[in-house]
Design an enzyme around this catalytic site. Sequence first.
Site, PDB file in Angstrom:
ATOM      1  N   GLU A   1       0.845  -1.198   0.000  1.00 60.28           N
ATOM      2  CA  GLU A   1       0.000   0.000   0.000  1.00 60.28           C
ATOM      3  C   GLU A   1       0.876   1.243   0.000  1.00 60.28           C
ATOM      4  O   GLU A   1       0.393   2.344   0.147  1.00 60.28           O
ATOM      5  CB  GLU A   1      -0.981  -0.013   1.174  1.00 60.28           C
ATOM      6  CG  GLU A   1      -0.362  -0.091   2.553  1.00 60.28           C
ATOM      7  CD  GLU A   1      -0.412   1.233   3.302  1.00 60.28           C
ATOM      8  OE1 GLU A   1       0.651   1.876   3.336  1.00 60.28           O
ATOM      9  OE2 GLU A   1      -1.470   1.607   3.825  1.00 60.28           O
TER      10      GLU A   1
ATOM     11  N   CYS B   1      -3.442  -4.452   4.009  1.00 62.55           N
ATOM     12  CA  CYS B   1      -2.388  -5.306   4.562  1.00 62.55           C
ATOM     13  C   CYS B   1      -2.349  -6.715   3.969  1.00 62.55           C
ATOM     14  O   CYS B   1      -1.554  -7.540   4.392  1.00 62.55           O
ATOM     15  CB  CYS B   1      -2.525  -5.405   6.083  1.00 62.55           C
ATOM     16  SG  CYS B   1      -2.217  -3.841   6.902  1.00 62.55           S
TER      17      CYS B   1
ATOM     18  N   SER C   1       2.434   1.803  15.354  1.00 67.57           N
ATOM     19  CA  SER C   1       2.555   0.488  14.711  1.00 67.57           C
ATOM     20  C   SER C   1       3.027   0.511  13.262  1.00 67.57           C
ATOM     21  O   SER C   1       3.707  -0.411  12.827  1.00 67.57           O
ATOM     22  CB  SER C   1       1.205  -0.226  14.776  1.00 67.57           C
ATOM     23  OG  SER C   1       0.217   0.530  14.104  1.00 67.57           O
TER      24      SER C   1
ATOM     25  N   ARG D   1     -12.307   1.620  16.739  1.00 69.92           N
ATOM     26  CA  ARG D   1     -12.643   0.267  17.225  1.00 69.92           C
ATOM     27  C   ARG D   1     -13.368  -0.561  16.167  1.00 69.92           C
ATOM     28  O   ARG D   1     -13.423  -1.781  16.267  1.00 69.92           O
ATOM     29  CB  ARG D   1     -13.462   0.357  18.517  1.00 69.92           C
ATOM     30  CG  ARG D   1     -12.625   0.854  19.694  1.00 69.92           C
ATOM     31  CD  ARG D   1     -13.412   0.864  21.002  1.00 69.92           C
ATOM     32  NE  ARG D   1     -13.991  -0.430  21.325  1.00 69.92           N
ATOM     33  CZ  ARG D   1     -13.311  -1.470  21.790  1.00 69.92           C
ATOM     34  NH1 ARG D   1     -12.015  -1.347  22.005  1.00 69.92           N
ATOM     35  NH2 ARG D   1     -13.912  -2.602  22.058  1.00 69.92           N
TER      36      ARG D   1
ATOM     37  N   THR E   1     -12.246  -1.224  13.423  1.00 67.68           N
ATOM     38  CA  THR E   1     -11.249  -2.060  12.746  1.00 67.68           C
ATOM     39  C   THR E   1     -11.162  -3.452  13.388  1.00 67.68           C
ATOM     40  O   THR E   1     -10.567  -4.355  12.808  1.00 67.68           O
ATOM     41  CB  THR E   1      -9.841  -1.436  12.786  1.00 67.68           C
ATOM     42  OG1 THR E   1      -9.474  -1.252  14.159  1.00 67.68           O
ATOM     43  CG2 THR E   1      -9.792  -0.101  12.069  1.00 67.68           C
TER      44      THR E   1
ATOM     45  N   HIS F   1      -2.316 -12.153  10.505  1.00 70.49           N
ATOM     46  CA  HIS F   1      -1.941 -10.746  10.311  1.00 70.49           C
ATOM     47  C   HIS F   1      -1.758 -10.122  11.684  1.00 70.49           C
ATOM     48  O   HIS F   1      -2.504 -10.411  12.616  1.00 70.49           O
ATOM     49  CB  HIS F   1      -3.010 -10.005   9.508  1.00 70.49           C
ATOM     50  CG  HIS F   1      -2.707  -8.544   9.414  1.00 70.49           C
ATOM     51  ND1 HIS F   1      -1.513  -8.078   8.917  1.00 70.49           N
ATOM     52  CD2 HIS F   1      -3.423  -7.446   9.784  1.00 70.49           C
ATOM     53  CE1 HIS F   1      -1.504  -6.763   8.973  1.00 70.49           C
ATOM     54  NE2 HIS F   1      -2.647  -6.351   9.501  1.00 70.49           N
TER      55      HIS F   1
ATOM     56  N   LYS G   1      -1.401  -7.904  20.161  1.00 66.56           N
ATOM     57  CA  LYS G   1      -2.496  -8.518  20.922  1.00 66.56           C
ATOM     58  C   LYS G   1      -3.506  -9.274  20.055  1.00 66.56           C
ATOM     59  O   LYS G   1      -3.965 -10.350  20.425  1.00 66.56           O
ATOM     60  CB  LYS G   1      -3.252  -7.408  21.685  1.00 66.56           C
ATOM     61  CG  LYS G   1      -2.373  -6.646  22.660  1.00 66.56           C
ATOM     62  CD  LYS G   1      -2.835  -6.879  24.065  1.00 66.56           C
ATOM     63  CE  LYS G   1      -1.737  -6.449  25.032  1.00 66.56           C
ATOM     64  NZ  LYS G   1      -2.184  -6.411  26.408  1.00 66.56           N
TER      65      LYS G   1
ATOM     66  N   ARG H   1      -5.607 -12.961  20.444  1.00 65.55           N
ATOM     67  CA  ARG H   1      -7.043 -12.941  20.708  1.00 65.55           C
ATOM     68  C   ARG H   1      -7.808 -13.755  19.655  1.00 65.55           C
ATOM     69  O   ARG H   1      -8.668 -14.560  19.983  1.00 65.55           O
ATOM     70  CB  ARG H   1      -7.525 -11.489  20.728  1.00 65.55           C
ATOM     71  CG  ARG H   1      -8.559 -11.218  21.807  1.00 65.55           C
ATOM     72  CD  ARG H   1      -8.927  -9.748  21.864  1.00 65.55           C
ATOM     73  NE  ARG H   1      -7.886  -8.934  22.491  1.00 65.55           N
ATOM     74  CZ  ARG H   1      -7.841  -7.608  22.395  1.00 65.55           C
ATOM     75  NH1 ARG H   1      -8.738  -6.948  21.677  1.00 65.55           N
ATOM     76  NH2 ARG H   1      -6.893  -6.946  23.003  1.00 65.55           N
TER      77      ARG H   1
ATOM     78  N   ASN I   1       3.789  -3.159  12.625  1.00 69.57           N
ATOM     79  CA  ASN I   1       2.942  -3.716  11.569  1.00 69.57           C
ATOM     80  C   ASN I   1       3.543  -3.362  10.213  1.00 69.57           C
ATOM     81  O   ASN I   1       3.543  -2.203   9.815  1.00 69.57           O
ATOM     82  CB  ASN I   1       1.530  -3.125  11.700  1.00 69.57           C
ATOM     83  CG  ASN I   1       0.580  -3.655  10.642  1.00 69.57           C
ATOM     84  OD1 ASN I   1       0.942  -4.500   9.820  1.00 69.57           O
ATOM     85  ND2 ASN I   1      -0.649  -3.162  10.658  1.00 69.57           N
TER      86      ASN I   1
ATOM     87  N   SER J   1      -7.538  -4.536   5.257  1.00 69.78           N
ATOM     88  CA  SER J   1      -8.694  -3.684   5.499  1.00 69.78           C
ATOM     89  C   SER J   1      -9.439  -3.406   4.209  1.00 69.78           C
ATOM     90  O   SER J   1      -8.852  -3.335   3.140  1.00 69.78           O
ATOM     91  CB  SER J   1      -8.239  -2.360   6.124  1.00 69.78           C
ATOM     92  OG  SER J   1      -7.812  -2.585   7.439  1.00 69.78           O
TER      93      SER J   1
END
Lengths: 388, 347, 134
Positions: free
Chosen positions: B80, B111, B152, B198, B200, B233, B238, B242, B265, B295
């Site tokens: 990108e 990404c 990031s 949020r 995302t 990814h 975190k 998760r 990232n 995304s």
Amino acid sequence: MRDVAVIGAGETKYGEHWEKSLRDLAVEAGLKALEDAGIGAEDIQAIFGGNMSAGSFVGQDHVGALISDFAGLAEHKVPAIRVESACASGAAALHSGYMAVASGLYDIVLVGGVEKMTDLPGDMVTDILAGAADREWEVFFGATFPALGAMMARRYMYEYGLTREQMALLPVIAHKHGAMNPDAHFQREVTVDQVLNAPMVADPLTIMNCSPVSDGGAAVVLASADIARKYTDSPIKISASVAANDYISLHARESLTKSPSTIEAGKKAYKMAKKEPKDIDLVEIHDAFSIIALIGIEDLGFAKKGEGIKLAEEGQLYYDGDLPYNVSGGLKAKGHPVGATGVGQVVEIVKQLRNEAGKRQVPNARVGLAHNVGGTMTSSIVHILEVM
Amino acid sequence: MVGIVTYGSYIPIYRIKTAEIARMWGDKPEHPEKGLGLFAKSVPAYDEDAATIAVEALRNALRRKNIPGDKIGAIFVGSESHPYAVKPTASLIAEVLGAYRAHAADLEFACKAGTAAMQNVYAMVKAGMIDYGVAIGTDTSQGQPGDALDYSASAGGTAYIIGKDEVIAEINHTVSFVTDTPDFWRREGQRYPSHGGRFTGEPAYFKHIMSTAKMLMEEAGTKPEDYDYVVFHQPNGKFPYRVGKRLGFKEEQIKPGLISPYIGNTYSGGTPTGLSTVLDIAKPEDRIIAVSFGSGAGSDAFDITVTDEMENFNRDAAPKVWDMINRAKYIDYATYLKFRRMIVEVD
Amino acid sequence: MVVPRFWRERRSRYSLIGTRCPVCGTVYFPPRSVCPKCGRKSVGKMEEVQLSGKGKVYSYTIVHQNVIGYKYQKPYVMAIIETPEGPKLTGQIVDVEPEKVHIGMPVHAVFRRIAEDGKAGIIQYGYKFIPDEE
């Protein structure tokens, strides 16, 4: 080939000439040389003008025509040719003028050199001067001209143990002489500490190891030796005029600590003039950077490789020493208007050999050597002059 | 058998600690570590961009196994942050390789452009169109100073050469999932991307990764415990834990392929470089699942088995990802801004 | 904006393509169409050769006053690199503290942005050098 003599010499002050243009400087120097020879512009048969980069510095090419025109020669149809060999353009013009007279083609010619450098900001000047190196394989990658000089210095320090303190002696000597030259860009003395503590340009070279950006012009009138005395009581003979070239890029050379082109030009010049280094009463050596002067001193036979700096340490390079060096102030203090420099060196030698150099006069000077280089000692041109 | 023939990564040497970024914006220095699981991020030098990273990653792949340029039939570069808005990065790669007969194209899908490149090359090899193809994921991603992405957005990339001979890691299955979910975007002409905060997370990252991973395991007939490693990814330190936990993976399957805590990232370079980190240590018979996320939003997943050929493969001929992570020079925020050309213009 | 002047050098700048004289075996970089040692015997016979990118620092400097386009990279390290194939070449050393550079330091070529033609022009890529891993 016949003998050639300098019958007139003149130059502008070197420095920042805010009010003078390229043509003003060229015409001023030319007219001074003609006046010195006691002739008018109409008496000359050809002009050879040394200029590195007017096209880039002031957007003017066709410099020969411009100068000839403003010297008042348009009516006389006198040929005027610009000669370019980077920072050796001046000596290259002199070499051309010498050949023109020695060959018998012309009897009297004017050789000039001029550069107008201060109209542009520093990074643009740096970029134009870098054109003396290999644009695509040195400069493209970020090498400035001082950077190339600095790599020569670094390698020399590595191979021969030279220190920055030792190297600083050369600008100190140049400034000592420049302080006595009313035409010099910088007419003040400097100390070793000032050289060492000046802003760094390209490590290990500070700005005081580098010649300045100057405006200026210089000119000499050449005549065949057999008619020289018609014009002057003190003609100065050009005993040798020799040019030699090397690889343009520093990286292409086997060594960074010697200049094969200077060695070659020097050897041939001594032979042509039937002289040896010990016969030379004063030298004008190309000191665009201190390291180039040091390599020049050695490669012209004045010291063994690695030992040139001893001459400076022993005080021999001052105007009253055994090898008066850059008594004009050199490129470092007198200034370095690149196209003018090689001619200006000869103007100084002519003044010295005529015993007209005032406070900086070298006692009993009869033979002088001028060493002018283009690029990183790529093009070397040596002239030997002597009292006739 | 179609799969990875060689691979190589590149991570710029410069790092900025997330605590240094926090210092600039008045966050507590421990905030990015505790909140995002990020300790540092990689920063491209002033003279690096997505293309130079791509070339260095590819050269590392070629150091491990040289495939002559005239055998390369396809080059896809996912990023990108392609240096040009118009003018391909892939053509530069072709020139460097001497791969003048390759099908070359740039890809962009936030990404996941790197895994999109891998999937394209895989398809062309599998279809018998080409013998070898190059797939690169590379980025020097942009985060607006002071934004959450400032912690990031980093730089790095990985190159894969995919073919059917001397395959070191077979691609058994690959699937994708896509919806029109604008969680993160950059409009034409805008310097920095924007994001939905949020938004995302749940409807974007988690929904897409979980959907794709489940589809893949369904197609392959596998369960999480069948895999030695899982790579997700990794926009922070975190999310991969998760999403892995929710899918039934354990920490020890996730950790080896999770490098964002140390380099940030790398966007299109993210999942490919996580996979590269795993390949640096994997043994024959190891099974790997890699799931990207881009995304906008989509996800590609790969089911991979390391082959016996890995024993003959010279992994040590190029630096491993952890060699490059450890080879770090830390810079301050002002230097970061200079390197990223945020306080200087081209002269 | 200048394009072809840079474009035509791309192979040597991207991939270190030089030439070898088949008469005496000397390798040159950048490419030459005549061997300076063998002269006419080499004309039309020079062969392409790719350098490995390995080398050692032969000399170097830290540049503080730049040419146009290098303002924001200074101070930067310029060096002459000696290659095992023979030719020396000029390039920057990057990813290094300038004070750590020394003559003899082993380095290798990397692919970097070299210059760019303003904000809208072409980006020129080519080789620079970084220190080998200790």
